[in-house]
Motif scaffolding. Structure first.
Motif, mmCIF file in Angstrom:
data_model
loop_
_atom_site.group_PDB
_atom_site.id
_atom_site.type_symbol
_atom_site.label_atom_id
_atom_site.label_comp_id
_atom_site.label_asym_id
_atom_site.label_seq_id
_atom_site.Cartn_x
_atom_site.Cartn_y
_atom_site.Cartn_z
ATOM 1 N N UNK A 1 7.159 -30.272 -74.282
ATOM 2 C CA UNK A 1 5.743 -30.519 -74.535
ATOM 3 C C UNK A 1 5.554 -31.941 -75.044
ATOM 4 N N UNK A 2 4.667 -32.671 -74.405
ATOM 5 C CA UNK A 2 4.288 -34.011 -74.861
ATOM 6 C C UNK A 2 2.944 -33.906 -75.582
ATOM 7 N N UNK A 3 2.897 -34.363 -76.831
ATOM 8 C CA UNK A 3 1.678 -34.306 -77.632
ATOM 9 C C UNK A 3 1.201 -35.718 -77.949
ATOM 10 N N UNK A 4 -0.112 -35.873 -78.053
ATOM 11 C CA UNK A 4 -0.697 -37.171 -78.381
ATOM 12 C C UNK A 4 -2.135 -36.937 -78.835
ATOM 13 N N UNK A 5 -2.785 -37.995 -79.277
ATOM 14 C CA UNK A 5 -4.158 -37.864 -79.730
ATOM 15 C C UNK A 5 -4.265 -37.658 -81.226
ATOM 16 N N UNK A 6 -3.570 -38.486 -82.006
ATOM 17 C CA UNK A 6 -3.680 -38.450 -83.465
ATOM 18 C C UNK A 6 -3.679 -39.893 -83.961
ATOM 19 N N UNK A 7 -4.847 -40.465 -84.247
ATOM 20 C CA UNK A 7 -4.952 -41.899 -84.576
ATOM 21 C C UNK A 7 -4.107 -42.333 -85.761
#
Length: 688
Positions: free
Chosen positions: A115-121
């Motif tokens: 799982x690739x996660x992203x979207x946390x400034x």
């Protein structure tokens, strides 16, 4: 009063719905708003471990606007276990990126889903090349790292490290003007050597410097070498030169680098064997294999471990040939052959294109103001709760990156045993041990060549680790090793300590049990060996004895006055896996009791192979042992054997799949809203 009562009931229902929704969000929202599945498929028919795969992102499979501008919020997980990765390129404007991810295990002809996660400034970058590859250097310092490289030069050649790059400069016209760097570590076959590099000519001769990149057995290349050489303008001449046991093969002009002067490109040399008879080499430019450079041989390509090296030289007949090879970074990765694992990035579903916060507003439960005549002050009481929640959130967001924190414990020594100083990459070893709270290394040494360990011991001391030499592990218990042979081995270490700039902090005598299965005696007269070692070591060198499981406990009293502490091996006792503190305590109780009675101290050694699922389980055992023996003067600390097994354990074991429905995004939110709507319907009915 009736209206006020109904209003209170409505507010209660709404708060209940929000609470239910919040609970659902707590299970699914860990601050990262987006995720995508990546499928890695093994194609060579081989089980692969700790294999690095490139994840290539572009506008067709990834929305760069949803991630941080520098990619710092990227995370990769296998189940709940975070994976090591390194961002090689990140170009959000151009819509392209390459990220290398280390996958712990790929089954033959099977696949793993990560799982690739992203979207946390607020996330901090966790990209780390040293943790991802077998070897890595991005030349971020101001000099060549002596722990990783050796350096040779002649005729004015020199190395210049600054600004995140390394220059191998050949500045003079000289018959032997060259500069060479090569790795201290050697690497096995089935690896690829990757370097981002460019050629710069600073003189009038357009040929510029001769550049080499490759694997080498000895620097005088008398035995084995894989040399990839480029020269002339734009590196138009490219060739292999292969040497194996003094047999030599040369190939000329099979391809052309076609890199303009001053252009960066990535050169990759793969060295591998697909069967027992033949070894092969291959060359890649910017990740694309040039099959014209493929070569296979059973004679000219070795399968012995080799160093990597980079080299620049000038032509002896040039008028003003000066120039250099610039290197941005290098790394060594695993390479299974032509059928490498394939990587597929699954595009994010349309419903995942917005953050969780944007889909969580319960528009369907709005209540018209005219239907609920409630003064504002009557609904303002929950503000204190929300303020407290905001403070908690702010406090939780101080540490932006979720880190696996091992339990803390307080002991005199926390150690680990290494079989060799050359197996691990030292910077990665330091990070691993520091995160585990380990401060002591028990290093198994070859007493016939003690000086090979000086650099390792010196580097360990600089990082704050103590190093104890472990001796007499492989006696075989057949009588072949007598006391004289054992004494010679100890004398070698003591002689080294008296002359070296990096002396060992201690000597650990590793005692073997008798070859007789029912015997509880050692196979040598260790009391005599330890007595001789104590006399030769003096008071300034720590001396310890590692006790075998069946060693006669009563003899501990005889040895105790001569050693500073004992290492009690909790494993190999025929009791199955000892991976729980209670089992370990029971297994070592007799020997710890004898140590306590003799007024000595003991370190308890456990084994990673004994069924520990992850590093957390090992650390929890350490903490539990420290708690159990708290206040016991005989307990000195804990250690683990061996590092090779420990380092391959995940930080936290992969959790089993969730129950159906619990992992569906928004499932909890919908349930909460439905519950709220149902309750509102009941209230409306009651009013009628």
């Amino acid at each position: 009063m009736r209206v006020r009562s109904i209003a209170c009931r409505i507010i209660s229902v709404l708060l209940l719905g929000v609470f239910i929704t919040g609970c659902a969000l707590a299970e699914t929202d860990d601050k990262w708003s987006y995720s995508q599945e990546i499928v890695v498929t093994e194609n060579a028919g081989k089980d692969l471990t700790s294999y690095q795969v490139p994840v290539r992102l572009d506008s067709s499979n990834f929305d760069f606007s949803k991630a941080n501008a520098d990619g710092s919020d990227l995370r990769f997980l296998l189940g709940s276990t975070g994976l090591d990765y390194w961002v090689e390129t990140w170009d959000p404007k151009g819509g392209e990126a390459t990220v290398w991810v280390k996958v712990p295990f790929l089954p033959a002809n099977g696949n793993r889903k990560i799982l690739m996660k992203y979207g946390y400034p607020e996330a901090r970058a966790e990209s780390n090349g040293a943790d991802t590859f077998l070897f890595f250097d991005d030349f971020s310092g101001s000099s060549l790292r002596s722990i990783d490289w050796k350096y040779e030069n002649s005729g004015g050649g020199f190395v210049d490290v600054q600004g995140g790059s390394c220059k191998l400069v050949a500045p003079k016209v000289h018959v032997s003007d060259f500069v060479l760097i090569y790795s201290r570590d050697s690497f096995d076959i089935n690896t690829a050597f990757v370097a981002k590099r460019m050629k710069v000519t600073t003189g009038d001769d357009e040929r510029g410097p001769v550049l080499r990149q490759g694997f080498i057995d000895q620097i005088d290349n008398a035995r084995n070498e894989i040399k990839h050489e480029t020269e002339l303008a734009n590196e138009t001449r490219v060739r292999w030169e292969l040497t194996a046991r003094k047999e030599r093969f040369r190939s000329f002009d099979l391809t052309n680098v076609r890199a303009l002067e001053g252009d960066w490109y990535i050169s990759e040399i793969a060295w591998y064997e697909e069967d027992d008879d033949n070894r092969s080499v291959a060359w890649f430019k910017d990740g694309v294999r040039d099959t014209r450079m493929d070569y296979t041989s059973s004679e000219f390509v070795t399968n012995l471990p080799m160093h990597i090296y980079l080299y620049a030289a000038s032509y002896p007949d040039a008028s003003e040939t000066t120039g250099y090879m610039a290197v941005d970074y290098v790394f060594i990765r695993k390479f299974v052959g032509p059928e490498e694992p394939s990587v597929q990035v699954t595009p994010a579903p349309a419903e995942e294109a917005a953050p969780v916060e944007e889909v969580s507003e319960p528009e369907a439960v709005e209540v018209p103001v005219e239907e609920v005549e409630v003064p504002i002050e009557d609904v303002s009481e929950p503000e204190n709760v929300s303020e407290e929640t905001e403070e908690e959130i702010e406090e939780a967001e101080v540490e932006a990156v979720p880190v696996v924190s091992f339990p803390e414990y307080s002991v005199g020594i926390s150690g680990i045993r290494l079989s060799s100083p050359y197996s691990p990459h030292f910077p990665a070893l330091v990070r691993d041990l520091e995160s585990s709270g380990i401060d002591t290394i028990f290093l198994s040494v070859d007493s016939t060549d003690v000086w090979q360990y000086e650099r390792f011991v010196k580097s360990a001391h600089e990082e704050g680790f103590e190093v104890h030499a472990v001796l007499l592990e492989d006696t075989g218990c057949t009588g072949a090793w007598d006391l004289n042979t054992s004494s010679e081995a100890i004398d070698e270490v003591l002689d080294y300590n008296s002359k070296s700039l990096a002396a060992f902090d201690g000597i650990n005598i590793y005692m073997e049990p008798s070859s007789a299965p029912t015997s509880n005696e050692g196979c040598l007269d260790y009391a005599s060996i330890i007595e001789a070692t104590r006399e030769g070591a003096g008071a300034n060198l720590t001396l310890s004895a590692s006790l075998p499981p069946l060693y006669n406990a009563s003899t501990i009293e005889d040895i105790a006055p001569m050693v500073d502490f004992f290492v009690v091996r909790a494993y190999g006792r025929g009791d199955g896996d000892l991976n729980e503190a209670s089992l370990i305590v029971d297994a070592v109780a007799l020997q710890m009791g004898e140590i306590r009675g003799a007024g000595s101290k003991g370190i308890i050694e456990i084994r990673a192979e004994d069924g520990f699922e992850d590093k957390m389980a090992v650390q929890e055992s350490f903490a539990s042992l420290a708690e159990y023996y708290s206040g016991d003067p005989a307990f000195l600390g804990v250690t683990i054997s061996s590092y090779e097994t420990y380092k391959d354990l995940p930080k936290v074991a992969e959790e089993p799949d969730e129950k159906p429905g619990t992992g569906v995004p928004g499932f909890g939110i919908v349930s909460g809203l439905l519950a709220g709507l149902g309750a509102l319907a009941l209230l409306k009915k009651s009013r009628m």
